[in-house]
Design a protein around this motif. Structure first.
Motif, PDB file in Angstrom:
ATOM      1  N   ALA A   1      16.060 -43.042  31.131  1.00 17.97           N
ATOM      2  CA  ALA A   1      16.664 -41.784  30.680  1.00 17.97           C
ATOM      3  C   ALA A   1      15.580 -40.833  30.207  1.00 17.97           C
ATOM      4  O   ALA A   1      14.539 -41.267  29.742  1.00 17.97           O
ATOM      5  N   PRO A   2      15.823 -39.516  30.339  1.00 13.75           N
ATOM      6  CA  PRO A   2      14.839 -38.571  29.812  1.00 13.75           C
ATOM      7  C   PRO A   2      14.645 -38.780  28.321  1.00 13.75           C
ATOM      8  O   PRO A   2      15.604 -39.096  27.618  1.00 13.75           O
ATOM      9  N   ALA A   3      13.401 -38.621  27.862  1.00 17.05           N
ATOM     10  CA  ALA A   3      13.133 -38.774  26.433  1.00 17.05           C
ATOM     11  C   ALA A   3      13.885 -37.699  25.661  1.00 17.05           C
ATOM     12  O   ALA A   3      13.966 -36.559  26.093  1.00 17.05           O
ATOM     13  N   LEU A   4      14.455 -38.076  24.527  1.00 16.56           N
ATOM     14  CA  LEU A   4      15.124 -37.081  23.690  1.00 16.56           C
ATOM     15  C   LEU A   4      14.082 -36.216  23.024  1.00 16.56           C
ATOM     16  O   LEU A   4      12.991 -36.685  22.696  1.00 16.56           O
ATOM     17  N   PRO A   5      14.371 -34.943  22.780  1.00 16.70           N
ATOM     18  CA  PRO A   5      13.412 -34.121  22.069  1.00 16.70           C
ATOM     19  C   PRO A   5      13.111 -34.719  20.704  1.00 16.70           C
ATOM     20  O   PRO A   5      14.013 -35.232  20.036  1.00 16.70           O
TER      21      PRO A   5
ATOM     22  N   VAL B   1       6.859 -16.773  23.868  1.00 18.79           N
ATOM     23  CA  VAL B   1       6.672 -17.569  22.646  1.00 18.79           C
ATOM     24  C   VAL B   1       7.439 -16.955  21.483  1.00 18.79           C
ATOM     25  O   VAL B   1       8.074 -17.666  20.697  1.00 18.79           O
ATOM     26  N   GLU B   2       7.397 -15.651  21.382  1.00 16.21           N
ATOM     27  CA  GLU B   2       8.120 -15.001  20.274  1.00 16.21           C
ATOM     28  C   GLU B   2       9.615 -15.343  20.344  1.00 16.21           C
ATOM     29  O   GLU B   2      10.233 -15.685  19.325  1.00 16.21           O
ATOM     30  N   ALA B   3      10.147 -15.282  21.567  1.00 14.61           N
ATOM     31  CA  ALA B   3      11.583 -15.585  21.717  1.00 14.61           C
ATOM     32  C   ALA B   3      11.871 -17.049  21.408  1.00 14.61           C
ATOM     33  O   ALA B   3      12.881 -17.382  20.784  1.00 14.61           O
ATOM     34  N   GLY B   4      10.972 -17.941  21.820  1.00 14.23           N
ATOM     35  CA  GLY B   4      11.250 -19.373  21.664  1.00 14.23           C
ATOM     36  C   GLY B   4      10.922 -19.919  20.294  1.00 14.23           C
ATOM     37  O   GLY B   4      11.557 -20.864  19.824  1.00 14.23           O
ATOM     38  N   GLN B   5       9.934 -19.304  19.663  1.00 16.25           N
ATOM     39  CA  GLN B   5       9.420 -19.859  18.411  1.00 16.25           C
ATOM     40  C   GLN B   5       9.945 -19.095  17.192  1.00 16.25           C
ATOM     41  O   GLN B   5       9.897 -19.589  16.072  1.00 16.25           O
ATOM     42  N   GLY B   6      10.388 -17.870  17.461  1.00 19.59           N
ATOM     43  CA  GLY B   6      10.922 -17.066  16.366  1.00 19.59           C
ATOM     44  C   GLY B   6       9.901 -16.131  15.750  1.00 19.59           C
ATOM     45  O   GLY B   6      10.257 -15.236  15.001  1.00 19.59           O
ATOM     46  N   HIS B   7       8.652 -16.311  16.060  1.00 20.63           N
ATOM     47  CA  HIS B   7       7.634 -15.345  15.643  1.00 20.63           C
ATOM     48  C   HIS B   7       6.540 -15.285  16.704  1.00 20.63           C
ATOM     49  O   HIS B   7       6.310 -16.253  17.431  1.00 20.63           O
ATOM     50  N   ALA B   8       5.882 -14.126  16.758  1.00 20.87           N
ATOM     51  CA  ALA B   8       4.964 -13.862  17.868  1.00 20.87           C
ATOM     52  C   ALA B   8       3.591 -14.483  17.615  1.00 20.87           C
ATOM     53  O   ALA B   8       3.110 -14.501  16.480  1.00 20.87           O
ATOM     54  N   PRO B   9       2.955 -14.973  18.659  1.00 14.91           N
ATOM     55  CA  PRO B   9       1.552 -15.376  18.540  1.00 14.91           C
ATOM     56  C   PRO B   9       0.660 -14.138  18.673  1.00 14.91           C
ATOM     57  O   PRO B   9       1.125 -13.086  19.121  1.00 14.91           O
ATOM     58  N   THR B  10      -0.600 -14.260  18.297  1.00 17.20           N
ATOM     59  CA  THR B  10      -1.549 -13.168  18.515  1.00 17.20           C
ATOM     60  C   THR B  10      -2.074 -13.263  19.943  1.00 17.20           C
ATOM     61  O   THR B  10      -2.607 -14.309  20.335  1.00 17.20           O
ATOM     62  N   PRO B  11      -1.901 -12.204  20.737  1.00 14.32           N
ATOM     63  CA  PRO B  11      -2.437 -12.250  22.105  1.00 14.32           C
ATOM     64  C   PRO B  11      -3.913 -11.842  22.111  1.00 14.32           C
ATOM     65  O   PRO B  11      -4.260 -10.805  21.534  1.00 14.32           O
TER      66      PRO B  11
ATOM     67  N   MET C   1       1.069 -23.026  34.884  1.00 15.08           N
ATOM     68  CA  MET C   1       1.048 -24.242  34.066  1.00 15.08           C
ATOM     69  C   MET C   1       0.979 -23.924  32.582  1.00 15.08           C
ATOM     70  O   MET C   1       1.585 -24.623  31.767  1.00 15.08           O
ATOM     71  N   GLY C   2       0.248 -22.880  32.237  1.00 12.01           N
ATOM     72  CA  GLY C   2       0.151 -22.504  30.824  1.00 12.01           C
ATOM     73  C   GLY C   2       1.523 -22.185  30.247  1.00 12.01           C
ATOM     74  O   GLY C   2       1.878 -22.629  29.147  1.00 12.01           O
ATOM     75  N   VAL C   3       2.318 -21.438  31.000  1.00 14.10           N
ATOM     76  CA  VAL C   3       3.660 -21.083  30.514  1.00 14.10           C
ATOM     77  C   VAL C   3       4.543 -22.330  30.441  1.00 14.10           C
ATOM     78  O   VAL C   3       5.360 -22.479  29.525  1.00 14.10           O
ATOM     79  N   HIS C   4       4.352 -23.245  31.375  1.00 15.14           N
ATOM     80  CA  HIS C   4       5.093 -24.518  31.311  1.00 15.14           C
ATOM     81  C   HIS C   4       4.762 -25.242  29.993  1.00 15.14           C
ATOM     82  O   HIS C   4       5.658 -25.765  29.311  1.00 15.14           O
ATOM     83  N   HIS C   5       3.500 -25.236  29.627  1.00 10.02           N
ATOM     84  CA  HIS C   5       3.128 -25.838  28.332  1.00 10.02           C
ATOM     85  C   HIS C   5       3.799 -25.096  27.187  1.00 10.02           C
ATOM     86  O   HIS C   5       4.370 -25.712  26.277  1.00 10.02           O
ATOM     87  N   LEU C   6       3.715 -23.776  27.237  1.00  9.25           N
ATOM     88  CA  LEU C   6       4.299 -22.989  26.132  1.00  9.25           C
ATOM     89  C   LEU C   6       5.776 -23.315  25.952  1.00  9.25           C
ATOM     90  O   LEU C   6       6.256 -23.487  24.834  1.00  9.25           O
ATOM     91  N   LYS C   7       6.500 -23.404  27.072  1.00  9.41           N
ATOM     92  CA  LYS C   7       7.940 -23.643  26.980  1.00  9.41           C
ATOM     93  C   LYS C   7       8.241 -25.024  26.399  1.00  9.41           C
ATOM     94  O   LYS C   7       9.286 -25.237  25.807  1.00  9.41           O
ATOM     95  N   ASN C   8       7.326 -25.954  26.610  1.00  7.62           N
ATOM     96  CA  ASN C   8       7.507 -27.287  26.041  1.00  7.62           C
ATOM     97  C   ASN C   8       7.021 -27.380  24.601  1.00  7.62           C
ATOM     98  O   ASN C   8       7.357 -28.322  23.888  1.00  7.62           O
ATOM     99  N   LEU C   9       6.191 -26.429  24.196  1.00  8.78           N
ATOM    100  CA  LEU C   9       5.610 -26.486  22.846  1.00  8.78           C
ATOM    101  C   LEU C   9       6.354 -25.617  21.842  1.00  8.78           C
ATOM    102  O   LEU C   9       6.401 -25.923  20.645  1.00  8.78           O
ATOM    103  N   MET C  10       6.951 -24.517  22.322  1.00 15.20           N
ATOM    104  CA  MET C  10       7.398 -23.483  21.381  1.00 15.20           C
ATOM    105  C   MET C  10       8.618 -23.887  20.561  1.00 15.20           C
ATOM    106  O   MET C  10       8.868 -23.298  19.522  1.00 15.20           O
ATOM    107  N   ASN C  11       9.356 -24.909  21.026  1.00 13.51           N
ATOM    108  CA  ASN C  11      10.496 -25.324  20.202  1.00 13.51           C
ATOM    109  C   ASN C  11      10.252 -26.664  19.511  1.00 13.51           C
ATOM    110  O   ASN C  11      11.179 -27.301  19.025  1.00 13.51           O
ATOM    111  N   ARG C  12       9.001 -27.084  19.464  1.00 16.06           N
ATOM    112  CA  ARG C  12       8.687 -28.308  18.728  1.00 16.06           C
ATOM    113  C   ARG C  12       8.577 -27.992  17.237  1.00 16.06           C
ATOM    114  O   ARG C  12       8.040 -26.947  16.869  1.00 16.06           O
TER     115      ARG C  12
END
Ligand SMILES: NC(=O)c1ccc[n+]([C@@H]2O[C@H](COP(=O)([O-])OP(=O)(O)OC[C@H]3O[C@@H](n4cnc5c(N)ncnc54)[C@H](O)[C@@H]3O)[C@@H](O)[C@H]2O)c1
Length: 438
Positions: A21-25, A81-91, A47-58
Motif C-alpha cells: 500500500a502507498p505509505a501514509l503521509p 509553495v506559498e499556496a501549499g505551505q501557507g507562506h511564501a519562500p524567498t525567491p 523535478m524540482g517542482v515535484h520535490h516542492l509538492k512533496n515537501l510543502m505540506n510536510r
C-alpha cells in the motif's frame, strides 16, 4: 513481511502475490510540536517542482527559499509553495544567497547535472545537508569529490535515487540478499522507452527570462540552443550523461544494490551510437554495456553488471519499460522500475511477486531523519557515485571504442591518457563554482 523461512514455506505450494500500500503521509501527533527544518530548493524545473509538492505540506520542513535562473519558473515555484505551505519562500536567482544564510539546514538540488557536484560541494562546504538529484556527478572525478565533501564537512548527502526508499525495491533486496535466487552473478539494467527527436537548431539568443550565464555556471562558455534548455541538456556532453545518466542510472543503481558492490567496476566495455535519431543530441540512443567486478571487490564472487538502452522503443522489455533482472544460481528476479517484481525459481517457476508505488516521500523522510538523528541514509553519496560512475565509465568506453581497465582503488585509468582525460571535464576558467581538486 514474512520471515525468509515462512516465505519459503509459503512459496512451495503457490506463488505469493503481494501489493504494498502507498505509505501514509507522515503526520505529527496533534499535541507534539514538530521542529520545522529550514530548507531550500535549487532548480525549479520538472523535478524540482515535484520535490516542492512533496515537501510543502510536510510538518517537519519549512521551505524558506526557492532558487532558479529562469525567472518564470522561479516565480511559479514561489507561488506553488506559498499556496501549499501557507507562506511564501524567498525567491532567489543565485544559490550563494542561500548558502550565506546560516539558518538553512538543507538544500535540495534539482538542477541540470553539470551543476550537481559543484552546487552540492558548495553547499556541503557551507555546512548544509544536501539532497542532490541523480546522477550526482557529471564525471567520475566529481563523484569522488562529492563523497569526500560529505565526509569532510560531516554533512548528509542523499542522492535522488528514490528506489532505495521504495518498499517494493527494499523487499526485493531482502529476497536477493537473503539468498532467494542463490549467488547473484549477473545483474542487468535496461532503459527501453520512446524519446523524442530534438531536431537540428542553430544557436540563438537566450530568452530574456533566463540568466543563461548562470545556467552554464562552471561549464565551458557556449552559445544558447533552444533544443537544450530546459530539460534536454541531458543529451549533450557538457551538461549530462545521456539517457544512461538520466533514467538508466536509476536501474544501474538498483543493479549495484542487488550485487552489493560499493565501488566502481574493474573492467568496462560498451558499444553504442545514434541508430535512430537524426538530431543534435550527442549521446547514444542505443547502448550496450558490460561491467565486471573482481571477486575481491564484490563479496568474494566475480560479478557482472549489464546495461541495455534503446530510447526509441514504443514497447516494453520483460514486461517493464525500465527495469532490472538479477540472475542467480537458483533463480532470477525480474523487476520493473519502482513498481514491482517477480521472483522465479528453477525452470521459471513463479515463486512470488509484488507490486506497489514509488515512494519519494520516504526518501525525503530518510534524509530528514539522517539530519536529525544520524540515521543511515538509504542513498548516500558513495552509492550515488558508484552508480553514476558506471554511466560515466561506460560512456568513456563507448566514445573511445575501448575496453577500460579501471583501477577501482585509485579510480584511475593507468596508462590510458585519452580515457583518463574523460574521467573529468573542462571548467570555465576561474568560475566560482568549480570544485577544488577537479
Ligand atoms: N529522481 C528522479 O526520478 C528524477 C526525475 C526527473 C529528473 N530528475 C533529475 O532532476 C534534475 C532536473 O531535471 P529536470 O527534468 O527538472 O530539468 P529542467 O531543466 O527542467 O530543470 C532544471 C532547473 O534548474 C534550473 N537551473 C539551472 N541552473 C541553475 C542554477 N545555477 N541555479 C538555480 N537553478 C538552475 C533551470 O533553470 C531549470 O528550471 C536532473 O538532474 C534530473 O536527472 C530526477
Amino acid at each position: 513481511m514474512p520471515s525468509r523461512r515462512s516465505f519459503l514455506g509459503q512459496t512451495v505450494a503457490s506463488a505469493a502475490t503481494l501489493t504494498v500500500a502507498p505509505a501514509l503521509p507522515a503526520m505529527a501527533p496533534a499535541s507534539a510540536a514538530v521542529e520545522r527544518l529550514p530548507i531550500a530548493l535549487m532548480g525549479c524545473g520538472g523535478m524540482g517542482v515535484h520535490h516542492l509538492k512533496n515537501l510543502m505540506n510536510r510538518p517537519d520542513v519549512d521551505i524558506r527559499y526557492v532558487c532558479d535562473v529562469d525567472a518564470n519558473r522561479l516565480a511559479s515555484a514561489a507561488r506553488i509553495v506559498e499556496a501549499g505551505q501557507g507562506h511564501a519562500p524567498t525567491p532567489v536567482k543565485d544559490v550563494r544567497r542561500i548558502l550565506d544564510d546560516k539558518t538553512i539546514v538543507a538544500v535540495w538540488m534539482a538542477t541540470p547535472d553539470h551543476w550537481h557536484t559543484p552546487g552540492a560541494v558548495l553547499a556541503a562546504n557551507a555546512g548544509k545537508h544536501v539532497y542532490v538529484e541523480k546522477p550526482c556527478s557529471h564525471n567520475v572525478r566529481e563523484g569522488r569529490l562529492l563523497v569526500e565533501a560529505a565526509t569532510r564537512n560531516k554533512v548528509q548527502i542523499q542522492v535522488g535515487t528514490q528506489a532505495r526508499s521504495t518498499k517494493t525495491c527494499q523487499e526485493a533486496m531482502a529476497r536477493l540478499h537473503g539468498g532467494a535466487i542463490g549467488d547473484i552473478l549477473v545483474a542487468k539494467a535496461w532503459n527501453s522507452q520512446k524519446r523524442r527527436n530534438l531536431g537540428h537548431v542553430p544557436p540563438s539568443q537566450p530568452p530574456a527570462y533566463l540568466d543563461y550565464d548562470l545556467w552554464l555556471g562552471p561549464a565551458p562558455e557556449a552559445p544558447f540552443y533552444a533544443n537544450r534548455v530546459p530539460a534536454r541538456w541531458r543529451y549533450f556532453f557538457d551538461y549530462g550523461a545521456g539517457d544512461m545518466g538520466n533514467d538508466g542510472v536509476h536501474n544501474i543503481d538498483v543493479a549495484i544494490w542487488g550485487l552489493q558492490v560499493d565501488r566502481l567496476p574493474d573492467r568496462v566495455t560498451a558499444l553504442g551510437g545514434k541508430l535512430h535519431f537524426d538530431d543534435d543530441q550527442q549521446w547514444p540512443d542505443t547502448q550496450y554495456v558490460v561491467c565486471e567486478y573482481n571477486a575481491a571487490h564484490a563479496g568474494g564472487l566475480a560479478r557482472q553488471l549489464i546495461y541495455e538502452q534503446r530510447i526509441w522503443s514504443p514497447y516494453v522489455q520483460e514486461g517493464y519499460e525500465n527495469g532490472n533482472a538479477f540472475y542467480g544460481t537458483k533463480g532470477c528476479l525480474i523487476m520493473g522500475h519502482t513498481i514491482g517484481w517477480k521472483l522465479y525459481g528453477e525452470r521459471n517457476k513463479l515463486l512470488e511477486e509484488m507490486t506497489g508505488p514509488v515512494d519519494i516521500r520516504s526518501h525525503h523522510t530518510n534524509f530528514l531523519e539522517a539530519i536529525r538523528s544520524g540515521a543511515a541514509l538509504n542513498a548516500p553519496a558513495l552509492a550515488g557515485h558508484v552508480a553514476a560512475g558506471v554511466c560515466h565509465l561506460a560512456n568513456i568506453s563507448t566514445r573511445l571504442g575501448q575496453t577500460l581497465r579501471f583501477d577501482s582503488t585509485t579510480e584511475t585509468l593507468p596508462q590510458n591518457e585519452p580515457a583518463s582525460a574523460l574521467l573529468k571535464r573542462a571548467y570555465r576558467p576561474g568560475h566560482w563554482a568549480t570544485p577544488k581538486g577537479v
